[in-house]
Design a protein around this motif. Structure first.
Motif, mmCIF file in Angstrom:
data_model
loop_
_atom_site.group_PDB
_atom_site.id
_atom_site.type_symbol
_atom_site.label_atom_id
_atom_site.label_comp_id
_atom_site.label_asym_id
_atom_site.label_seq_id
_atom_site.Cartn_x
_atom_site.Cartn_y
_atom_site.Cartn_z
ATOM 1 N N SER A 42 27.945 0.770 -69.893
ATOM 2 C CA SER A 42 28.725 -0.393 -70.307
ATOM 3 C C SER A 42 30.182 -0.275 -69.873
ATOM 4 N N ARG A 45 30.494 1.363 -65.726
ATOM 5 C CA ARG A 45 29.917 0.540 -64.659
ATOM 6 C C ARG A 45 30.002 -0.950 -64.955
ATOM 7 N N LEU A 47 28.176 -2.815 -66.905
ATOM 8 C CA LEU A 47 26.901 -3.514 -66.993
ATOM 9 C C LEU A 47 26.802 -4.301 -68.300
ATOM 10 N N LYS A 48 26.065 -5.393 -68.248
ATOM 11 C CA LYS A 48 25.781 -6.185 -69.439
ATOM 12 C C LYS A 48 24.628 -5.514 -70.188
ATOM 13 N N ARG A 50 21.726 -6.530 -71.113
ATOM 14 C CA ARG A 50 20.409 -6.732 -70.487
ATOM 15 C C ARG A 50 20.239 -5.773 -69.311
ATOM 16 N N GLU A 51 21.269 -5.606 -68.506
ATOM 17 C CA GLU A 51 21.203 -4.710 -67.350
ATOM 18 C C GLU A 51 21.030 -3.261 -67.804
ATOM 19 N N ASP A 54 17.450 -2.825 -69.035
ATOM 20 C CA ASP A 54 16.528 -2.737 -67.893
ATOM 21 C C ASP A 54 16.629 -1.384 -67.204
ATOM 22 N N GLU A 55 17.837 -0.913 -66.988
ATOM 23 C CA GLU A 55 18.020 0.363 -66.286
ATOM 24 C C GLU A 55 17.458 1.542 -67.080
#
Length: 68
Positions: A42, A45, A47-48, A50-51, A54-55
């Motif tokens: 978060s 990087r 990222l949201k 959801r991302e 998923d990762e």
């Protein structure tokens, strides 16, 4: 502090920022491995949720819980 004033900051400001960063890093290192991963994805990087979910192969709710 290598040439702290080159970026327009006072040596004191540079020192305070470094100390703050070290404290944040120490706090993050005290988290569980999965919580650390969520936090770093978060904050480092950008990222949201959801991302991140998923990762890491987890639910968004798990990401929300770790970030809380």
């Amino acid at each position: 502090v290598p040439d702290a004033q080159a970026d327009g900051q006072s040596p004191e400001t540079t020192l305070l920022q470094r100390e703050f960063g070290e404290r944040v890093e120490a706090a993050v290192c005290g988290l569980s491995p999965q919580c650390q991963a969520v936090f770093r994805l978060s904050r480092d990087r950008g990222l949201k949720y959801r991302e991140i979910a998923d990762e890491l192969g987890v639910s968004i709710k798990t990401v929300e819980t770790h970030m809380g």
